[in-house]
Enzyme design. Structure first.
Site, PDB file in Angstrom:
ATOM      1  N   SER A 299       0.844  -1.294   0.100  1.00  0.00           N
ATOM      2  CA  SER A 299      -0.055  -0.021  -0.184  1.00  0.00           C
ATOM      3  C   SER A 299       0.911   1.184  -0.038  1.00  0.00           C
ATOM      4  O   SER A 299       1.515   1.643   0.897  1.00  0.00           O
ATOM      5  CB  SER A 299      -0.685  -0.128   1.312  1.00  0.00           C
ATOM      6  OG  SER A 299      -1.263   1.265   1.600  1.00  0.00           O
ATOM      7  N   HIS A 324      -1.328  -1.511  -4.148  1.00  0.00           N
ATOM      8  CA  HIS A 324      -2.655  -1.379  -3.549  1.00  0.00           C
ATOM      9  C   HIS A 324      -2.818  -0.022  -3.342  1.00  0.00           C
ATOM     10  O   HIS A 324      -1.756   0.972  -2.850  1.00  0.00           O
ATOM     11  CB  HIS A 324      -2.750  -2.267  -1.933  1.00  0.00           C
ATOM     12  CG  HIS A 324      -3.835  -1.783  -1.458  1.00  0.00           C
ATOM     13  ND1 HIS A 324      -5.003  -2.516  -1.730  1.00  0.00           N
ATOM     14  CD2 HIS A 324      -4.337  -1.077  -0.316  1.00  0.00           C
ATOM     15  CE1 HIS A 324      -6.059  -2.029  -0.806  1.00  0.00           C
ATOM     16  NE2 HIS A 324      -5.537  -1.280   0.119  1.00  0.00           N
ATOM     17  N   ASP A 326      -4.856   3.393  -1.685  1.00  0.00           N
ATOM     18  CA  ASP A 326      -5.944   3.612  -0.912  1.00  0.00           C
ATOM     19  C   ASP A 326      -6.319   5.084  -1.280  1.00  0.00           C
ATOM     20  O   ASP A 326      -5.612   5.860  -0.796  1.00  0.00           O
ATOM     21  CB  ASP A 326      -5.200   3.611   0.556  1.00  0.00           C
ATOM     22  CG  ASP A 326      -5.130   2.146   1.105  1.00  0.00           C
ATOM     23  OD1 ASP A 326      -6.046   1.364   0.942  1.00  0.00           O
ATOM     24  OD2 ASP A 326      -3.956   1.552   1.503  1.00  0.00           O
ATOM     25  N   MET A 328      -8.715   7.747   0.009  1.00  0.00           N
ATOM     26  CA  MET A 328      -9.472   8.297   1.156  1.00  0.00           C
ATOM     27  C   MET A 328      -9.948   9.688   1.174  1.00  0.00           C
ATOM     28  O   MET A 328      -9.065  10.429   0.457  1.00  0.00           O
ATOM     29  CB  MET A 328      -8.732   8.370   2.391  1.00  0.00           C
ATOM     30  CG  MET A 328      -8.033   7.000   2.653  1.00  0.00           C
ATOM     31  SD  MET A 328      -7.234   6.833   4.153  1.00  0.00           S
ATOM     32  CE  MET A 328      -6.366   5.105   4.481  1.00  0.00           C
ATOM     33  N   HIS A 357      -8.504   0.634  -3.784  1.00  0.00           N
ATOM     34  CA  HIS A 357      -9.396   0.602  -2.416  1.00  0.00           C
ATOM     35  C   HIS A 357      -9.913   1.797  -2.198  1.00  0.00           C
ATOM     36  O   HIS A 357      -9.360   2.742  -1.652  1.00  0.00           O
ATOM     37  CB  HIS A 357      -8.689   0.084  -1.322  1.00  0.00           C
ATOM     38  CG  HIS A 357      -9.378  -0.092  -0.263  1.00  0.00           C
ATOM     39  ND1 HIS A 357      -8.615  -0.448   1.148  1.00  0.00           N
ATOM     40  CD2 HIS A 357     -10.735  -0.129   0.228  1.00  0.00           C
ATOM     41  CE1 HIS A 357      -9.673  -0.586   2.054  1.00  0.00           C
ATOM     42  NE2 HIS A 357     -10.647  -0.352   1.570  1.00  0.00           N
ATOM     43  N   MET A 359     -12.007   4.314   0.070  1.00  0.00           N
ATOM     44  CA  MET A 359     -12.792   4.721   0.953  1.00  0.00           C
ATOM     45  C   MET A 359     -13.453   6.096   0.940  1.00  0.00           C
ATOM     46  O   MET A 359     -12.848   7.032   1.355  1.00  0.00           O
ATOM     47  CB  MET A 359     -11.638   4.858   2.260  1.00  0.00           C
ATOM     48  CG  MET A 359     -11.213   3.233   2.518  1.00  0.00           C
ATOM     49  SD  MET A 359      -9.461   3.291   3.328  1.00  0.00           S
ATOM     50  CE  MET A 359      -8.592   3.023   1.960  1.00  0.00           C
ATOM     51  N   MET A 431     -11.339  -5.734   6.074  1.00  0.00           N
ATOM     52  CA  MET A 431     -10.591  -5.189   6.978  1.00  0.00           C
ATOM     53  C   MET A 431     -10.092  -5.443   8.194  1.00  0.00           C
ATOM     54  O   MET A 431     -10.805  -5.864   9.057  1.00  0.00           O
ATOM     55  CB  MET A 431     -11.181  -3.609   7.109  1.00  0.00           C
ATOM     56  CG  MET A 431     -11.508  -2.945   5.882  1.00  0.00           C
ATOM     57  SD  MET A 431      -9.966  -2.513   4.620  1.00  0.00           S
ATOM     58  CE  MET A 431      -9.156  -1.611   5.995  1.00  0.00           C
ATOM     59  N   ASP A 469      -6.598  -6.521   4.880  1.00  0.00           N
ATOM     60  CA  ASP A 469      -5.975  -5.218   4.582  1.00  0.00           C
ATOM     61  C   ASP A 469      -6.152  -4.539   5.944  1.00  0.00           C
ATOM     62  O   ASP A 469      -7.093  -4.293   6.674  1.00  0.00           O
ATOM     63  CB  ASP A 469      -6.859  -4.392   3.591  1.00  0.00           C
ATOM     64  CG  ASP A 469      -6.330  -3.184   3.330  1.00  0.00           C
ATOM     65  OD1 ASP A 469      -5.267  -2.747   4.130  1.00  0.00           O
ATOM     66  OD2 ASP A 469      -7.157  -2.166   2.724  1.00  0.00           O
TER      67      ASP A 469
HETATM   68  C1  DX5 Z   1      -6.358   1.323   5.946  1.00  0.00           C
HETATM   69  C2  DX5 Z   1      -5.829   1.084   4.357  1.00  0.00           C
HETATM   70  C3  DX5 Z   1      -4.771   0.023   4.358  1.00  0.00           C
HETATM   71  C4  DX5 Z   1      -3.447   0.432   5.231  1.00  0.00           C
HETATM   72  C5  DX5 Z   1      -2.463  -0.846   4.796  1.00  0.00           C
HETATM   73  O1  DX5 Z   1      -7.306   2.266   5.926  1.00  0.00           O
HETATM   74  O2  DX5 Z   1      -7.061   0.517   3.726  1.00  0.00           O
HETATM   75  O3  DX5 Z   1      -4.567  -0.249   3.104  1.00  0.00           O
HETATM   76  O4  DX5 Z   1      -3.135   1.664   4.930  1.00  0.00           O
HETATM   77  O5  DX5 Z   1      -1.263  -0.304   5.606  1.00  0.00           O
HETATM   78  P1  DX5 Z   1      -0.800  -0.976   6.795  1.00  0.00           P
HETATM   79  O6  DX5 Z   1      -0.419  -2.358   6.429  1.00  0.00           O
HETATM   80  O7  DX5 Z   1       0.328  -0.237   7.621  1.00  0.00           O
HETATM   81  O8  DX5 Z   1      -1.977  -1.345   7.721  1.00  0.00           O
HETATM   82 ZN    ZN Z   2      -6.591  -0.562   1.746  1.00  0.00          ZN
END
Ligand code: DX5
Ligand code: ZN
Length: 557
Positions: A299, A324, A326, A328, A357, A359, A431, A469
């Site tokens: 990630s 990956h 993320d 947000m 991913h 969010m 998660m 994750d």
């Molecule tokens: C959490 C994210 C993850 C996260 C992964 O909100 O979806 O993908 O950042 O990072 P680690 O492995 O550090 O938890």
């Molecule tokens: Zn993620």
């Protein structure tokens, strides 16, 4: 360039989703090994080295119709290295030419599926295997046949393309080079030849028996356009096939660097397994190994929040499987990272699949931006979707060749409606932290849920991957693995310390330990433990200490 090729792929309709493609290729290996084990003979090595090549052609690239094998507009596939028959038959079967169960009749008396594929004459065509275009077995001839078809298509002004698979041992045959000259002479740009460069032939390593290198220079000197890829990376194969479609006035050679026997660790890169069947009693354990393939997805939001291109490049060098990403939005989660415009900018930096991913609060409203950014997998959260919204997202992703996924937070259960959407669902993220930040602590309480979710989803026909994750590192990966996860997101574990190389090695090592333990347990249940350990000895040695089998393994002769 990369983006352009992906875009074209979609426009041209080659839109098989990444995870679905991987799963189908996994199924091909599983059917092939069953056929070989049942028959007690056959070629696992060559079937496995060419699995991604054949799978990508049939499941993603070729124009063909399993219900009409003789369709005039079809692209042709000539399996010149015909001893990869078990893999070829399984590919045809998984593509829909005949029921996969038939692969179990491989090499049996009365079966259509003989050791080398046969295409009978029109008069006897009922004996032919649907989809087989060429009778193989004698090495070196398929390329000439492919050239004949390609020439005929050109003369007839047809658009059919011809794909020929040849082996590197097969390249010892003089006819390959005669054919090579002819294809160059006739400028056959409707011909793509793929060399399964596994570097092993019947009795040993190709470079000891009859060196082929410099392979690239040889084909280029014969007036071919030459490309080189990792023949086990489907994303690279897809891209190179798209490039090949653009080449004008030259035939195309794709050198696919592969590993013979790839997929079963003790068969890999070992000349012994060129043409040997595993004992039938090992089949179940081998199937488990093939099914347990796992993917590492770093990630990139973890660690420094800058130089994402550089972070991608660093893990690419370590051979990770996906990136990956993320997203947000500061509303669904209390943090903001980046959005589709950034992903678009990152896209040309790698051919690795993007595992996005999302969010975000309103995924349906923004989904198009992420489709346009050419993500390979897009996962949205169950907490912010109704059934209808998710169905619409899923449909749009599938129409665009993108793998759809759904994510559930630690406190969320699988919504009942999801059981109605499993058919085309490629991933479920369970998660293991509350989403929002990298570097949080893994929540062991999600493990029983993961086991349960996996079990229930499978009972309802889910064929995709469970993705873990949050807080995955060398200490927690194995627990998630045992709970059924096969995709592992790792943020802090990879980018949090100074040693990306060491971190990825550790994660892979832990996944390997988890796999070997699982296979050993299975072998024990089947009463074949000593036998399995013997076949697996050189693979097990580096893990013996962690598996607590040092003495036992030492005693295995
Ligand atoms: C959490 C994210 C993850 C996260 C992964 O909100 O979806 O993908 O950042 O990072 P680690 O492995 O550090 O938890
Ligand atoms: Zn993620």
């Amino acid at each position: 360039m990369y983006c352009l090729h992906r875009m074209m792929m979609i426009v041209m309709g080659f839109n098989m989703r990444y995870l679905d493609l991987r799963r189908k290729i996994r199924d091909v290996r599983m059917w092939a090994i069953q056929g070989i084990a049942e028959a007690g003979s056959g070629h696992p090595g060559a079937s496995f080295s060419a699995a991604e090549i054949m799978g990508t052609l049939y499941f993603r690239r070729m124009r063909h119709d399993p219900s009409r094998p003789g369709w005039e507009e079809r692209d042709y596939f000539i399996n010149s290295k015909a001893h990869s028959a078990p893999g070829f038959y399984s590919t045809l079967a998984v593509a829909g030419y005949f029921p996969p169960e038939e692969v179990r009749t491989l090499r049996k008396l009365g079966s259509r599926l003989q050791g080398h594929p046969v295409m009978y004459s029109e008069r006897q065509k009922n004996y032919s295997v649907p989809g087989v275009e060429y009778s193989g077995g004698s090495e070196g001839m398929g390329l000439s046949v492919g050239i004949g078809i390609a020439l005929a298509s050109k003369l007839d002004g047809k658009k059919n393309r011809v794909f020929v698979l040849i082996g590197d041992g097969e390249s010892n045959e003089g006819q390959i080079w005669e054919a090579s000259m002819a294809a160059g002479k006739f400028k056959l740009d409707n011909l793509v030849t793929i060399l399964d460069r596994n570097r092993i032939q019947q009795d040993g390593f190709t470079e000891d028996i009859m060196p082929l290198d410099p392979t690239k220079d040889k084909w280029a000197a014969f007036n071919w356009q030459v490309f080189e890829v990792d023949g086990h990376r489907v994303e690279q194969i897809v891209d190179v096939l798209n490039k090949a479609a653009q080449v004008k006035d030259k035939p195309v050679m794709i050198i696919a660097n592969t590993v013979k026997g790839n997929g079963v660790r003790h068969m890999a890169n070992n000349p012994q397994w060129h043409g040997k069947a595993p004992p039938k009693r090992h089949t179940e354990v081998l199937l488990e190994e093939l099914e347990s393939e796992c993917l590492i997805a770093p990630s990139i939001i973890a660690g420094e929040r800058e130089n994402y291109e550089d972070k991608i490049r660093k893990v690419e060098r370590e051979g990770v499987d996906m990136i990956h990403i993320d997203v947000m939005d500061g509303r669904f989660v209390p943090n903001t990272t980046f959005f589709a415009d950034k992903i678009k900018k990152l896209r040309p930096s790698t051919s690795l699949p993007f595992d996005a991913h999302l969010m975000i609060e309103k995924p349906l409203e923004q989904i198009q931006e992420y489709i346009d950014a050419r993500c390979d997998i897009i996962t949205v959260h169950a907490e912010v979707c109704t059934e209808n919204e998710f169905r619409e997202i899923q449909e749009r992703l599938i129409a665009n060749g993108i793998s759809p996924g759904i994510a559930i937070n630690p406190g969320t259960d699988v919504p009942e409606w999801l059981y109605r959407c499993l058919h085309d669902l490629d991933v479920v993220i369970v998660m293991s932290v509350n989403p929002g930040f990298a570097g949080q602590k893994f929540m062991p309480k999600v493990l029983p849920k993961m086991v349960e979710v996996n079990k229930k989803l499978r009972e309802h026909g889910f064929k995709g991957y469970i993705e873990a994750d949050g807080g995955i590192d060398a200490t927690t990966l194995q627990q998630a693995y045992d709970a059924g996860a096969r995709i592992f997101v790792a943020g802090n574990a990879v980018y949090g310390g100074g040693d990306i190389h060491g971190a990825v090695i550790q994660l892979r090592h832990k996944a390997a330990v988890a796999l070997e333990r699982r296979l050993l347990n299975h072998a024990t249940q089947l009463n074949i433990r000593p036998d399995w350990m013997k076949a697996r000895k050189h693979i097990l040695i580096p893990y013996a200490n962690e598996l607590g089998i040092e003495e036992e393994l030492h005693a295995v002769k």
